[in-house]
Design a protein around this motif. Structure first.
Motif, mmCIF file in Angstrom:
data_model
loop_
_atom_site.group_PDB
_atom_site.id
_atom_site.type_symbol
_atom_site.label_atom_id
_atom_site.label_comp_id
_atom_site.label_asym_id
_atom_site.label_seq_id
_atom_site.Cartn_x
_atom_site.Cartn_y
_atom_site.Cartn_z
ATOM 1 N N ASN A 142 0.694 -1.724 -0.488
ATOM 2 C CA ASN A 142 -0.274 0.168 -0.827
ATOM 3 C C ASN A 142 1.180 1.174 -0.580
ATOM 4 O O ASN A 142 1.531 0.945 0.458
ATOM 5 N N ALA A 170 -10.940 2.530 -1.274
ATOM 6 C CA ALA A 170 -10.356 1.737 -1.977
ATOM 7 C C ALA A 170 -11.070 2.534 -3.214
ATOM 8 O O ALA A 170 -11.674 3.939 -3.400
ATOM 9 N N TYR A 194 -14.069 1.852 -7.066
ATOM 10 C CA TYR A 194 -14.149 0.482 -7.684
ATOM 11 C C TYR A 194 -14.588 0.441 -9.036
ATOM 12 O O TYR A 194 -15.501 1.460 -9.348
ATOM 13 N N ASN A 196 -6.171 4.956 -6.704
ATOM 14 C CA ASN A 196 -7.141 3.568 -5.937
ATOM 15 C C ASN A 196 -7.123 1.807 -6.513
ATOM 16 O O ASN A 196 -7.099 0.894 -5.894
ATOM 17 N N THR A 241 -7.384 -1.603 -5.662
ATOM 18 C CA THR A 241 -8.778 -2.466 -4.993
ATOM 19 C C THR A 241 -8.915 -3.436 -6.167
ATOM 20 O O THR A 241 -8.821 -4.145 -5.780
ATOM 21 N N HIS A 277 -8.662 -7.474 -4.358
ATOM 22 C CA HIS A 277 -9.990 -8.593 -4.946
ATOM 23 C C HIS A 277 -9.440 -9.681 -5.442
ATOM 24 O O HIS A 277 -9.525 -10.693 -5.322
ATOM 25 N N GLY A 312 -14.719 -5.051 -1.074
ATOM 26 C CA GLY A 312 -14.912 -3.743 -0.038
ATOM 27 C C GLY A 312 -16.409 -3.585 0.077
ATOM 28 O O GLY A 312 -17.692 -5.044 -0.349
ATOM 29 N N LEU A 334 -8.923 0.635 2.571
ATOM 30 C CA LEU A 334 -8.297 -1.519 1.918
ATOM 31 C C LEU A 334 -7.197 -1.533 2.734
ATOM 32 O O LEU A 334 -7.062 -1.244 3.630
#
Length: 704
Positions: A460, A467, A469, A482, A486, A490, A496, A504
């Protein structure tokens, strides 16, 4: 692998009670077994509580003694725009003692507890009352609250007085003070009938009322006060000027100097006293920031120091911000020597330099590297911050708390400390770091350093990130910066909640194993809900941000040793959140909805609506953080602190380098002096913090 998080109790071996002396809870417990509940004996035996004294109430709690007392603010007297006297009555008798005592104050601000040690400038035992004199600091959570919001009748808690200062019979001390460091001298004048001599360096233009107050007290008590107004050129004396003043002091009082002020002032005065041969045994140094090698009674008497170190010629330069570790024994030795020479020049050590270099050379030949002492590591980490030419917040470099966790992953027995077990230990240490650095909102600049040969890497870019998406239509919920991180989480099994502000998990590699996944408990992350000072509509947008910025995956390169895992935190500059994170079209891109909430005209007739919205979101950030008692600085204040950092370094004869695009604030840039500075050079020095191989430099914005 998906490791379930667990709430870990503080480890007695690593829970630091006294940060000035690095005394752990385990040390206190051992002493308590020997001395029972005698807090004074415990402090004497361990050394805890003998520098700033702020840990004494915590020691009392450990042994079952509550040393805090209920108190009420009964009067406040403003001396000028920056300085105020506050008088408190205490619901308990005040123990008698020497002058210049301190007390720990506990305030509740924004629903959170904040603790501060202050010198008691007056103690009225008969009325059970104490007075403190406080300077309002732009980035001070407590001092701003006291100045701007605290009203007569406020309830606080105050410890019994501790510490103090006495001179032997027949002697009186000479007080050498700078700025608000005058408070011990004020306490002496009010408490002791023996007149003394006081030399005070102060900016009269910013402290007119304080100067008048101190001058009147000195006249009233027949003390010899000499004021050096530094308004025109500096906030502390230049070296030769200070030496000239000190040379003029004679008599037995010179054997017992009391020094108090900012660290730069103390460094200069201590050097001057050393050069003049003044005794060290009776020297009392009351520092705002504890410096390595400096104990309760001043610098160690047997430190070996160098007279000269030329940064421009001797410090190691790096070709870029990307890590290039020293290659080959001779190169590593050269970097070690350069670092140690600077360390011995600025701090000093008990072992002579050449003897220490011989030790290092032997270790390198046998092991390929060497183990730095705690003092070397602490200085190196702070110096790396001072060298960070992309950071505008370097004025605070000396305040960095260095948490030495090099035992994790070092020389591990693979049959006992498996990679998964080491990763768990790293995660536990990172949770400790988050709690310590966040400090209930009163953020403490901190760094946790793991073993250089432990093969530990934190993927990180920051310990806390939101996060991002990716949606089917190409849009992003959360932070677009990010998305790749992310997706990686996953792929490792993390799921999440799909909101714009999901923290995260931490991804930790050990050697070629992992990454191992660890969820950060929600209660461990302090977040600030953003609202606007003028309208409730802004708060309805549901925007928030986490309180503590902590760079996680940069390497610390110190004296030929590379620490691949050394996460560090500071505190935010408001524009990092408002202008970069929330307003940038490539990030959260929230300006259109913010403008709508504020009722701004977004038509072509008002092409500057985005500029208006940026100002308002930055106002909301500063307002919300300060209202919640979370430390933050605006870009104007931080630019001024950078000016002070440069002035300090200039007076110490040290060059200041900077990477102009990073130092200039992203809003109202030309209002900062840095904008107009054509002399700022982009020179990268070691020790420093560097991007590691395979790391996206754009994801690792240094936290200020």
């Amino acid at each position: 692998m998906n490791t379930q998080p667990r709430q870990v109790d503080a480890d007695p071996q690593t829970d630091i009670i006294c940060h000035c002396k690095s005394i752990t809870r385990a040390d206190i417990v051992v002493a308590a077994d020997a001395f029972g509940g005698d807090v004074g004996a415990i402090c004497h035996a361990t050394g805890a509580g003998r520098v700033c004294g702020g840990c004494v109430p915590r020691i009392g709690q450990i042994v079952g003694k509550d040393l805090m007392r209920d108190a009420v603010l009964v009067a406040r007297t403003a001396l000028d725009d920056h300085h105020t006297c506050y008088r408190f009555t205490i619901d308990a008798p005040i123990p008698r003692g020497s002058a210049c005592r301190d007390a720990l104050f506990e305030f509740t601000i924004g629903g959170r507890r904040h603790e501060r040690s202050y010198t008691l400038t007056e103690i009225d035992a008969q009325a059970r009352a104490v007075t403190i004199t406080v300077r309002r600091e732009a980035n001070g959570i407590v001092s701003r609250w006291l100045s701007d919001k605290a009203k007569v009748g406020e309830s606080v808690r105050i410890s019994d007085p501790f510490g103090g200062f006495m001179a032997p019979s027949g002697h009186s001390p000479v007080f050498l003070a700078a700025g608000i460091g005058i408070t011990p001298a004020v306490a002496w004048m009010r408490a002791d009938t023996t007149p003394t001599r006081i030399l005070w360096w102060v900016r009269g233009d910013t402290a007119p009322g304080l100067v008048e107050h101190v001058r009147a007290l000195a006249d009233e008590t027949s003390n010899d006060l000499q004021i050096f107004d530094t308004s025109a050129d500096a906030h502390r004396p230049a070296g030769e000027a200070a030496l000239g003043v000190l040379r003029g002091l004679t008599g037995p009082d010179c054997d017992h100097p009391h020094l108090c002020g900012p660290q730069g002032f103390l460094d200069e005065m201590v050097t001057g006293l050393d050069r003049l041969g003044w005794g060290k045994a009776q020297r009392h140094v009351a520092s705002f920031i504890y410096a390595p090698g400096q104990g309760a009674d001043g610098p160690a008497a047997d430190l070996h120091k160098l007279e000269q170190f030329d940064i421009g010629k001797e410090a190691v330069q790096a070709p870029s911000f990307h890590l290039r570790a020293a290659d080959g024994l001779s190169t590593r030795l050269r970097e070690a020597r350069a670092f140690l020479r600077q360390f011995y020049h600025e701090v000093g050590a008990e072992t002579p330099l050449e003897a220490r270099l011989d030790q290092i050379a032997g270790e390198m030949r046998r092991e390929g590297s060497y183990v730095q002492t705690e003092a070397e590591l602490a200085y190196g980490a702070r110096l790396a911050w001072r060298n960070s030419n992309r950071c505008i917040g370097r004025f605070f470099w000396q305040s960095l708390t260095v948490r030495d966790r090099r035992e994790i992953g070092a020389g591990r027995d693979a049959s006992i400390n498996t990679p998964a077990a080491v990763a768990q230990q790293v995660f536990d240490a990172l949770m400790d770091h988050i709690a310590f650095g966040t400090n209930g909102g009163d953020l403490r600049p901190s760094i946790t350093v793991f073993a250089p040969d432990g093969g530990i890497f934190i993927e990180n870019p920051q310990l806390i990130l939101y996060a991002g998406y990716r949606q089917q239509d190409g849009s992003v919920v959360g932070d677009p910066k990010n998305v790749a991180l992310t997706d990686r989480a996953h792929a490792l099994g993390w799921q999440g909640d799909g909101t714009p502000f999901d923290a995260l998990p931490l991804m930790i590699r050990v050697g070629d194993q992992g990454p191992y996944l660890f969820d950060i408990p929600r209660e461990a992350i302090l977040e600030v809900s953003l609202r606007h000072p003028d309208t409730d509509r802004f708060g309805a947008l549901g925007l928030k941000w986490f309180a503590m910025p902590a760079v996680a995956n940069m390497a610390l390169d110190v004296g030929g040793v590379v620490y691949g895992a050394a996460p560090s935190n500071g505190f935010y500059m408001g524009t990092e959140i408002g202008s970069f994170n929330l307003a940038d079209p490539r990030r959260y891109n929230r300006l259109p909805e913010i403008a709508a909430a504020l009722g701004l005209d977004t038509s072509d007739d008002n092409p500057l609506w985005r500029d208006q919205a940026v100002v308002e979101v930055n106002r909301a950030v500063i307002h919300s953080f300060r209202a919640d008692g979370v430390r933050i600085l605006d870009h104007h204040d931080l630019s001024r602190w950078f000016d002070r950092f440069r002035a300090d370094e200039d007076r110490m004869g040290r060059p200041v380098f900077g990477h102009w695009p990073w130092i200039v604030p992203p809003m109202s840039a030309n209002l900062s002096n840095v904008w107009h500075d054509a002399k700022l050079k982009n020179v990268i020095l070691k020790p420093g913090y560097f991007y590691q191989k395979g790391q996206d430099a754009g994801l690792a914005v240094a936290a200020e």
